[in-house]
Design an enzyme around this catalytic site. Structure first.
Site, PDB file in Angstrom:
ATOM      1  N   GLU A 150       0.829  -1.217  -0.204  1.00 45.64           N
ATOM      2  CA  GLU A 150       0.152   0.026  -0.068  1.00 45.64           C
ATOM      3  C   GLU A 150       0.892   1.355   0.136  1.00 45.64           C
ATOM      4  OE1 GLU A 150      -2.877  -0.532   3.162  1.00 45.64           O
ATOM      5  OE2 GLU A 150      -3.626  -2.032   2.465  1.00 45.64           O
ATOM      6  N   ASN A 193       1.956  -5.120  -3.191  1.00 47.82           N
ATOM      7  CA  ASN A 193       0.891  -5.486  -2.821  1.00 47.82           C
ATOM      8  C   ASN A 193      -0.015  -4.231  -2.621  1.00 47.82           C
ATOM      9  OD1 ASN A 193      -1.054  -7.748  -2.160  1.00 47.82           O
ATOM     10  ND2 ASN A 193      -1.084  -6.905  -0.016  1.00 47.82           N
ATOM     11  N   HIS A 229     -10.162  -6.234  -2.243  1.00 49.61           N
ATOM     12  CA  HIS A 229     -11.353  -5.904  -1.336  1.00 49.61           C
ATOM     13  C   HIS A 229     -12.752  -5.371  -1.993  1.00 49.61           C
ATOM     14  CE1 HIS A 229      -8.915  -7.287   2.169  1.00 49.61           C
ATOM     15  NE2 HIS A 229      -8.006  -6.451   1.771  1.00 49.61           N
ATOM     16  N   GLU A 259      -5.999 -10.895  -1.069  1.00 51.39           N
ATOM     17  CA  GLU A 259      -6.867 -10.598   0.123  1.00 51.39           C
ATOM     18  C   GLU A 259      -8.370 -10.534  -0.405  1.00 51.39           C
ATOM     19  OE1 GLU A 259      -5.431  -7.043   2.251  1.00 51.39           O
ATOM     20  OE2 GLU A 259      -3.295  -7.334   1.688  1.00 51.39           O
ATOM     21  N   ASP A 261     -12.019 -10.390  -0.655  1.00 56.30           N
ATOM     22  CA  ASP A 261     -13.562 -10.673   0.038  1.00 56.30           C
ATOM     23  C   ASP A 261     -14.285  -9.644  -0.637  1.00 56.30           C
ATOM     24  OD1 ASP A 261     -12.370  -8.115   1.160  1.00 56.30           O
ATOM     25  OD2 ASP A 261     -12.198  -8.841   3.074  1.00 56.30           O
TER      26      ASP A 261
END
Ligand SMILES: *[C@@H]1O[C@H](CO)[C@@H](O)[C@H](O)[C@H]1NC(C)=O
Length: 395
Positions: A150, A193, A229, A259, A261
């Site tokens: 990030e 990432n 996400h 990641e 979801d």
């Protein structure tokens, strides 16, 4: 002996095994893994952990918090690996890969770093020391490291505000971190990432520029992690994700959803749409050779970082939701049953379509499987481990 138990005994003797699950299907589709984020909290919940330990569903783990800077180096030069080691041990016991996460991030940095008022050179040495210790500790155990996490603002520029690394060192911390990680474990795949880079846009372009910058500096970078996400109903079509992944692959890096979801409001959830959206992401990864796998950020709504969002394939009672079946089917059809006798016989000589040719496959590479025709011997000290009939790997 009762007929039923006689029959079961005969079946067991014949060794009929129906292996199936999210990971089995991902591998049958040519991917390295389908994985999940896990925490020691989940491991302490026996029912949840039984799901997590099933390698037919999960072939890879990522630690939720246990490998973050504040967890591993809570005070300067003091490293605490106990919790992360527990997760790595469970992964190894079940034949799973580790995506190790993460080395340099602006969040979850201990206050001795953020409030230390270190100058540029000192902060660089602190960062390099952390990387050398942590990557050294897990050397040979991480398929991949999220080296930098990030680092970008939403407009694709480098984050400085709120980042001790960006504000003190500037963007130079990024290639310095990759070089330090490569030195500590030359075999790990080194990833950048980030979130909101799943589709084309200013931030995805920024991530591509970051990858070019690391390469220009002469440091290795092997992968781009799309966090994924996402929100139910806003996922769109697979083609957008395919073209975005191809833009990264064109820079010579592999990609993964790291990641994933997909949130839906718990007050009024739409689990059918959520299932469709999961299938869209799986379908996109399946279409891109450079996409090596998908990791969900947890697996059960009982343990998720976003409250009231029910974003995962198992519900809070540990029951499978429509998303589970959608992921399974999106990978492709169920592989045919295999026999344990075949499994045992192929542990050292994995099924292959020929190949061998005296060549050796590197660490992590495929070394066998139906339809595979490459090297079937692994470079020392690795051995070719049977994973399923479609995939054996140098581990
Ligand atoms: C900090 O030092 C590094 C390495 O010498 C250099 O590349 C970077 O530009 C410096 N940052 C600042 C803000 O001076």
């Amino acid at each position: 002996m009762a007929l039923k138990s006689l029959l079961l005994t005969s079946l067991a003797t014949a060794g009929l095994v129906v292996a199936d699950g999210l990971n089995v299907r991902a591998k049958a589709a040519g991917k390295k893994y389908f994985g999940t984020e896990i925490s020691t909290t989940v491991m302490n919940d026996a029912n949840a952990n039984n799901i997590a330990k099933n390698s037919q569903d999960f072939g890879q783990y990522t630690c939720e918090n246990e490998m973050k800077f504040d967890a591993l180096e809570p005070s300067r030069g003091t490293f605490n690996y106990a919790n992360a080691d527990r997760i790595v041990a469970q992964a190894q016991a079940n034949g799973m890969l580790m995506r190790c996460h993460n080395l340099v991030w602006h969040n979850q940095v201990p206050s001795w770093v953020t409030n230390g008022h270190f100058d540029n050179a000192t902060l660089i040495s602190i960062m390099k020391n952390h990387i050398a210790n942590v990557v050294g500790h897990y050397k040979g155990k991480c398929y991949a490291w999220d080296v930098v996490n990030e680092a970008l603002n939403e407009d694709g520029t480098y984050r400085t505000s709120g980042s001790v690394w960006g504000s003190t060192i500037g963007p130079a911390y990024i290639p310095i971190a990759f070089a330090a990680a490569a030195e500590a474990d030359p075999d790990a795949k080194l990833y950048y990432n980030d979130y909101n880079c799943d589709r084309a846009g200013a931030k995805a372009t920024g991530a591509q520029n970051l990858i070019k910058m690391v390469k220009q500096y002469g440091a290795p970078i092997h992968g781009f992690g799309m966090q994924g996400h996402l929100t139910t109903g806003q996922v769109g079509s697979a083609s957008q994700y395919v073209s975005n992944m191809q833009a990264f692959a064109a820079l010579g890096v592999e990609v993964a959803f790291t990641e994933l979801d997909i949130a839906t409001p718990s007050s009024n959830p739409n689990f059918q749409q959520q299932a469709t959206d999961y299938a869209t992401i799986v379908s996109a990864c399946k279409q891109v050779d450079a996409c090596v796998g998908i990791t969900t950020w947890g697996f059960t709504d009982k343990y998720t970082w976003i409250s009231n969002s029910d974003p995962l394939p198992w519900d809070s009672n540990l029951q499978k939701k429509p998303a589970y079946t959608a992921i399974l089917n999106a990978w492709g059809s169920s592989p045919p049953p295999s026999t344990t006798t075949t499994t045992a016989a192929t542990t050292t000589t994995p099924p292959s379509g020929g190949g061998g040719n005296g060549c050796t496959a590197p660490h992590w590479a495929q070394c066998g499987g139906i339809g595979y025709s490459g090297c079937t011997t692994c470079e020392a000290p690795y051995t070719c481990k049977y994973s399923n009939d479609w995939y054996s790997q140098c581990l």
